[in-house]
Write an enzyme that holds these catalytic residues in place. Structure first.
Site, PDB file in Angstrom:
ATOM      1  N   HIS A 254      -7.846  -2.325  -0.123  1.00  0.00           N
ATOM      2  CA  HIS A 254      -8.850  -2.084   0.902  1.00  0.00           C
ATOM      3  C   HIS A 254      -8.636  -3.075   2.036  1.00  0.00           C
ATOM      4  O   HIS A 254      -8.624  -4.289   1.809  1.00  0.00           O
ATOM      5  CB  HIS A 254     -10.259  -2.240   0.317  1.00  0.00           C
ATOM      6  CG  HIS A 254     -11.341  -2.323   1.358  1.00  0.00           C
ATOM      7  ND1 HIS A 254     -11.411  -1.444   2.427  1.00  0.00           N
ATOM      8  CD2 HIS A 254     -12.390  -3.180   1.513  1.00  0.00           C
ATOM      9  CE1 HIS A 254     -12.455  -1.763   3.174  1.00  0.00           C
ATOM     10  NE2 HIS A 254     -13.056  -2.817   2.647  1.00  0.00           N
TER      11      HIS A 254
ATOM     12  N   HIS B 297      -9.156  -3.956   6.549  1.00  0.00           N
ATOM     13  CA  HIS B 297      -9.917  -3.712   7.773  1.00  0.00           C
ATOM     14  C   HIS B 297      -8.925  -3.524   8.924  1.00  0.00           C
ATOM     15  O   HIS B 297      -9.088  -4.111   9.992  1.00  0.00           O
ATOM     16  CB  HIS B 297     -10.859  -4.873   8.068  1.00  0.00           C
ATOM     17  CG  HIS B 297     -11.970  -5.035   7.075  1.00  0.00           C
ATOM     18  ND1 HIS B 297     -12.976  -5.964   7.225  1.00  0.00           N
ATOM     19  CD2 HIS B 297     -12.248  -4.386   5.922  1.00  0.00           C
ATOM     20  CE1 HIS B 297     -13.826  -5.884   6.212  1.00  0.00           C
ATOM     21  NE2 HIS B 297     -13.393  -4.935   5.399  1.00  0.00           N
TER      22      HIS B 297
ATOM     23  N   TYR C 273       6.069  11.516   6.027  1.00  0.00           N
ATOM     24  CA  TYR C 273       5.757  10.386   5.154  1.00  0.00           C
ATOM     25  C   TYR C 273       4.258  10.163   5.002  1.00  0.00           C
ATOM     26  O   TYR C 273       3.809   9.672   3.965  1.00  0.00           O
ATOM     27  CB  TYR C 273       6.463   9.117   5.641  1.00  0.00           C
ATOM     28  CG  TYR C 273       7.847   9.032   5.050  1.00  0.00           C
ATOM     29  CD1 TYR C 273       8.079   8.349   3.868  1.00  0.00           C
ATOM     30  CD2 TYR C 273       8.919   9.686   5.652  1.00  0.00           C
ATOM     31  CE1 TYR C 273       9.339   8.301   3.296  1.00  0.00           C
ATOM     32  CE2 TYR C 273      10.181   9.646   5.089  1.00  0.00           C
ATOM     33  CZ  TYR C 273      10.385   8.944   3.915  1.00  0.00           C
ATOM     34  OH  TYR C 273      11.630   8.920   3.356  1.00  0.00           O
TER      35      TYR C 273
END
Length: 218
Positions: free
Chosen positions: A93, A95, A120
Site C-alpha cells: 500500500h 501513497h 503490462y
C-alpha cells in the site's frame, strides 16, 4: 523462503520505493504472509526508506501482535485482501502521487479505474477497482474490500492510494509500480483521445497469459 530473508526483502523493497518518491515520509505499508498463517507487516509511523528488519511487526494468524513494534493502523486493509484472495502472499500500500491523483478524478469507473492502456498493465494489475474514501485505519475499509469478493488484485482507495496484492512480495511491488506508471500515462494523455488496447487485443492477452478478469456481466 526464511522469515529472516523476508524481513530483509521488505526493507530492501521499501527503501527502493521510498528513494524513488513512490511513497513519501512515513506513508505506505507492506506485509508478507508467512507459512504458519501469520504475517510480517511494517510498523506504524515507519518510513519505508528506513525500516529495521528486527523491528518488523510479527502478527499471528488472527492478526494479534506477537513481536516487534506496533503494526501499521492499516492492518484491517491487509487482512481483508488476504481473506478474500487466498493466493495472495504479499500486500503493498503506497501513497504514490499519480495513483492518488487518479483516485480523485470524477470520470473514473469504480469497476475499472483505468482503461486497457498497455499490455503490462493488463498482465500485472488487470482492472483496478476504486473503493470510496475512508479515513486511514478505518476498519470499515475491510468491509469495502471484502465486498469486491476477491476479484481484484489491485485496488485504489479514493483520495488515499493504491493497495496491491501479489503471490510474491516482488510481484506485488512490481504490480504497484506498473499501476503508478499507468496512472501517470492516463493523466498525461487525459483529453487527448489516446488509442487504447482493443477488445480483441485484451482477449488475446487474456488467453495467452491466462489472465482472470473480474466479471462485470451483472
Amino acid at each position: 523462503m526464511s522469515e529472516t530473508k523476508l524481513r530483509e526483502d521488505i526493507c530492501r523493497f521499501g527503501r527502493s520505493l521510498f528513494e524513488r518518491g513512490l511513497t513519501p515520509g512515513s506513508s505506505g505499508n507492506i506485509s508478507v504472509r508467512l507459512d504458519d498463517g501469520g504475517w510480517l507487516v511494517t510498523p506504524t509511523n515507519a518510513s519505508l526508506g528506513f525500516l529495521d528488519p528486527g523491528k518488523m511487526s510479527r502478527l499471528d494468524a488472527n492478526g494479534k501482535l506477537v513481536s516487534g513494534d506496533a503494526p501499521t493502523k492499516e492492518v484491517p486493509l491487509h487482512t481483508a485482501l488476504y481473506q478474500t484472495r487466498s493466493a495472495a502472499r504479499a500486500v503493498v500500500h503506497l501513497h504514490s502521487t499519480h495513483s492518488v491523483a487518479l483516485s480523485m478524478l470524477p470520470e473514473i469507473d469504480p469497476r475499472a479505474v483505468l482503461p486497457p492502456m498497455t499490455a503490462y498493465y493488463m498482465m500485472k494489475c488487470a482492472p483496478t477497482a476504486l473503493v470510496p474514501y475512508y479515513r486511514p485505519g478505518d476498519p470499515a475499509v475491510a468491509d469495502a474490500i471484502k465486498g469486491l469478493a476477491g476479484q481484484y488484485s489491485s485496488v485504489l482507495l479514493a483520495n488515499h492510494g493504491p493497495v496491491v496484492s501479489g503471490d510474491t512480495l516482488e510481484g506485488a511491488v512490481f504490480a504497484t509500480e506498473e499501476l503508478e506508471e499507468t496512472a501517470k500515462l492516463y493523466l498525461l494523455l487525459r483529453g487527448l483521445n489516446p488509442r487504447y488496447l482493443s477488445p480483441e487485443q485484451v482477449t488475446d492477452l487474456t488467453k495467452t497469459f491466462g489472465l482472470v478478469l473480474p466479471d462485470h456481466s451483472h
